[in-house]
Write a protein that holds these residues in place. Structure first.
Motif, PDB file in Angstrom:
ATOM      1  N   ARG A 137       0.832  -1.208   0.000  1.00 54.05           N
ATOM      2  CA  ARG A 137       0.000   0.000   0.000  1.00 54.05           C
ATOM      3  C   ARG A 137       0.860   1.249   0.000  1.00 54.05           C
ATOM      4  N   ASP A 138       1.899   1.276   0.831  1.00 52.25           N
ATOM      5  CA  ASP A 138       2.759   2.455   0.927  1.00 52.25           C
ATOM      6  C   ASP A 138       3.504   2.728  -0.369  1.00 52.25           C
ATOM      7  N   ALA A 139       3.693   1.696  -1.181  1.00 51.11           N
ATOM      8  CA  ALA A 139       4.356   1.856  -2.472  1.00 51.11           C
ATOM      9  C   ALA A 139       3.360   1.998  -3.616  1.00 51.11           C
ATOM     10  N   ASN A 140       2.075   2.121  -3.280  1.00 52.44           N
ATOM     11  CA  ASN A 140       1.007   2.261  -4.277  1.00 52.44           C
ATOM     12  C   ASN A 140       0.962   1.073  -5.238  1.00 52.44           C
ATOM     13  N   LEU A 141       1.162  -0.114  -4.688  1.00 51.00           N
ATOM     14  CA  LEU A 141       1.121  -1.331  -5.486  1.00 51.00           C
ATOM     15  C   LEU A 141      -0.072  -2.186  -5.068  1.00 51.00           C
ATOM     16  N   PRO A 142      -1.063  -2.350  -5.923  1.00 49.64           N
ATOM     17  CA  PRO A 142      -2.120  -3.322  -5.609  1.00 49.64           C
ATOM     18  C   PRO A 142      -1.541  -4.730  -5.624  1.00 49.64           C
ATOM     19  N   VAL A 143      -2.224  -5.652  -4.954  1.00 52.27           N
ATOM     20  CA  VAL A 143      -1.690  -6.987  -4.713  1.00 52.27           C
ATOM     21  C   VAL A 143      -2.551  -8.051  -5.394  1.00 52.27           C
ATOM     22  N   ILE A 144      -1.895  -8.970  -6.110  1.00 52.82           N
ATOM     23  CA  ILE A 144      -2.514 -10.253  -6.420  1.00 52.82           C
ATOM     24  C   ILE A 144      -2.094 -11.179  -5.296  1.00 52.82           C
ATOM     25  N   VAL A 145      -3.044 -11.635  -4.514  1.00 48.35           N
ATOM     26  CA  VAL A 145      -2.738 -12.497  -3.377  1.00 48.35           C
ATOM     27  C   VAL A 145      -3.193 -13.919  -3.706  1.00 48.35           C
ATOM     28  N   THR A 146      -2.232 -14.824  -3.760  1.00 49.26           N
ATOM     29  CA  THR A 146      -2.500 -16.221  -4.071  1.00 49.26           C
ATOM     30  C   THR A 146      -2.741 -16.965  -2.768  1.00 49.26           C
ATOM     31  N   VAL A 147      -3.927 -17.538  -2.630  1.00 41.55           N
ATOM     32  CA  VAL A 147      -4.334 -18.153  -1.363  1.00 41.55           C
ATOM     33  C   VAL A 147      -4.489 -19.654  -1.555  1.00 41.55           C
ATOM     34  N   ARG A 148      -3.828 -20.421  -0.704  1.00 44.60           N
ATOM     35  CA  ARG A 148      -3.963 -21.874  -0.731  1.00 44.60           C
ATOM     36  C   ARG A 148      -3.596 -22.437   0.636  1.00 44.60           C
ATOM     37  N   ASP A 149      -3.820 -23.727   0.803  1.00 41.37           N
ATOM     38  CA  ASP A 149      -3.372 -24.468   1.971  1.00 41.37           C
ATOM     39  C   ASP A 149      -2.061 -25.158   1.617  1.00 41.37           C
ATOM     40  N   THR A 150      -1.175 -25.291   2.588  1.00 38.02           N
ATOM     41  CA  THR A 150       0.050 -26.046   2.346  1.00 38.02           C
ATOM     42  C   THR A 150       0.003 -27.415   3.015  1.00 38.02           C
ATOM     43  N   ALA A 151      -1.116 -27.756   3.595  1.00 35.21           N
ATOM     44  CA  ALA A 151      -1.299 -29.062   4.239  1.00 35.21           C
ATOM     45  C   ALA A 151      -2.390 -29.835   3.502  1.00 35.21           C
ATOM     46  N   PRO A 152      -2.373 -31.180   3.582  1.00 36.14           N
ATOM     47  CA  PRO A 152      -3.443 -31.971   2.947  1.00 36.14           C
ATOM     48  C   PRO A 152      -4.821 -31.544   3.443  1.00 36.14           C
ATOM     49  N   LEU A 153      -5.791 -31.625   2.547  1.00 38.36           N
ATOM     50  CA  LEU A 153      -7.145 -31.169   2.846  1.00 38.36           C
ATOM     51  C   LEU A 153      -8.008 -32.264   3.448  1.00 38.36           C
ATOM     52  N   THR A 154      -7.511 -33.498   3.403  1.00 38.69           N
ATOM     53  CA  THR A 154      -8.231 -34.620   4.002  1.00 38.69           C
ATOM     54  C   THR A 154      -7.264 -35.467   4.810  1.00 38.69           C
ATOM     55  N   LYS A 155      -7.812 -36.275   5.685  1.00 39.16           N
ATOM     56  CA  LYS A 155      -6.989 -37.201   6.453  1.00 39.16           C
ATOM     57  C   LYS A 155      -6.550 -38.349   5.554  1.00 39.16           C
ATOM     58  N   GLY A 156      -5.293 -38.724   5.686  1.00 40.06           N
ATOM     59  CA  GLY A 156      -4.736 -39.727   4.794  1.00 40.06           C
ATOM     60  C   GLY A 156      -5.382 -41.089   4.905  1.00 40.06           C
ATOM     61  N   ASP A 157      -5.997 -41.381   6.041  1.00 42.12           N
ATOM     62  CA  ASP A 157      -6.577 -42.705   6.240  1.00 42.12           C
ATOM     63  C   ASP A 157      -8.064 -42.763   5.896  1.00 42.12           C
ATOM     64  N   THR A 158      -8.586 -41.680   5.283  1.00 45.17           N
ATOM     65  CA  THR A 158     -10.009 -41.656   4.953  1.00 45.17           C
ATOM     66  C   THR A 158     -10.283 -42.500   3.712  1.00 45.17           C
ATOM     67  N   THR A 159     -11.121 -43.514   3.848  1.00 41.40           N
ATOM     68  CA  THR A 159     -11.491 -44.361   2.709  1.00 41.40           C
ATOM     69  C   THR A 159     -12.949 -44.166   2.312  1.00 41.40           C
ATOM     70  N   ASP A 160     -13.740 -43.630   3.215  1.00 33.98           N
ATOM     71  CA  ASP A 160     -15.153 -43.396   2.932  1.00 33.98           C
ATOM     72  C   ASP A 160     -15.290 -42.116   2.110  1.00 33.98           C
ATOM     73  N   SER A 161     -15.873 -42.204   0.927  1.00 33.20           N
ATOM     74  CA  SER A 161     -15.946 -41.051   0.028  1.00 33.20           C
ATOM     75  C   SER A 161     -16.797 -39.927   0.597  1.00 33.20           C
ATOM     76  N   ALA A 162     -17.876 -40.255   1.278  1.00 33.61           N
ATOM     77  CA  ALA A 162     -18.723 -39.220   1.866  1.00 33.61           C
ATOM     78  C   ALA A 162     -17.973 -38.477   2.966  1.00 33.61           C
ATOM     79  N   ALA A 163     -17.218 -39.202   3.768  1.00 29.68           N
ATOM     80  CA  ALA A 163     -16.432 -38.569   4.826  1.00 29.68           C
ATOM     81  C   ALA A 163     -15.338 -37.696   4.226  1.00 29.68           C
TER      82      ALA A 163
END
Length: 275
Positions: A39-65
């Protein structure tokens, strides 16, 4: 650094925010400081948002879960984006959803053909309240989004364009010619009704390349940018990275790791002055 970027003639800056790291006060302060500096440099930001960890538990076999876990993770991501929009909306050029999901490194959940659509449709549903106020782009693909490609399948499976989730398709155009980039732009516009924008393009001076070779490649690329039919190009990256895996990855910067200018910066300045 932001002041230097602005003084060079560049018009925005891009950086990442990791949702899972936002739980820690120290990381949240880092994000705040980055937005303040831009902001102080008058630069708008493209902010890339993601998770760096798995989104599901590795032992999940049930598709609904598994789907339930994916939607819960999506809710955390969309909540982070809504918070960023509230806090820094006037300084955000666009929110970019994810980064190179085709790579296991960046999509650690696995089975992308099954998990990406469930997750990203839920993310999009959670962004309803900022639609029309904060531009959203996706999904920073590593490969060209053309007919039959994985990016094309992921876009359609995520509900693009019918759900109105994203305002542009973003991708990374390393090594691609002006003709190839224009081809992507035309295909995305014709098939999704959206512009295709480049959120990463760059040339390394490492491994078998040289600093002068990097500068020449940047100059040649930018001379052709008006023929690429893309409204935005983000150069990767401002300064060399000291902790990357190999020489190529460490040397994409326009500056070296100590902050000294490389010939690439002069090539960029000349291109910007010439418009």
């Amino acid at each position: 650094m932001a002041q230097q970027i602005s003084a060079t003639g560049l018009e925005f800056v891009r950086f990442g925010v990791w949702t899972n790291a936002m739980r820690t006060p120290a990381y949240r302060r880092q994000v705040e400081q980055a937005f303040d500096a831009a902001r102080d440099a008058n630069l708008p930001v493209i902010v890339t948002v993601r998770d760096t960890a798995p989104l599901t538990k590795g032992d999940t076999t049930d598709s609904a879960a598994q789907d339930e876990q994916l939607r819960a993770a999506a809710g955390r991501l969309s909540a982070t984006i809504v918070e960023l929009s509230r806090n820094y909306g006037s300084g955000i050029l666009a929110v970019e959803l994810w980064n190179e999901p085709e790579f296991q490194k960046y999509w650690p959940t696995g089975h992308i053909d099954k998990t990406f659509p469930v997750y990203m449709r839920a993310v999009c549903a959670g962004l309803q309240e900022i639609r029309g106020t904060t531009p959203v782009i996706g999904f920073a693909f590593a490969t060209m989004p053309l007919s039959g490609s994985m990016p094309e399948h992921l876009l359609r499976d995520a509900g693009v364009p019918s759900n109105g989730c994203i305002d542009a398709v973003s991708w990374h155009a390393y090594g691609k010619s002006a003709v190839e980039i224009a081809q992507v732009s035309e295909y995305v516009r014709a098939n999704f009704g959206l512009p295709a924008i480049i959120t990463e393009w760059g040339v390394s001076s490492g491994r078998l390349a040289t600093e002068n070779g990097q500068a020449a490649a940047i100059a040649a690329f930018l001379r052709e940018r008006n023929s690429m039919r893309t409204p935005l190009i983000s150069i990767y990256e401002w300064q060399n990275t000291t902790n990357a895996q190999n020489s190529k990855e460490r040397n994409f910067g326009l500056l070296d790791a100590a902050g000294a200018q490389k010939p690439a910066l002069g090539a960029l300045r000349s291109a910007l002055k010439g418009k």
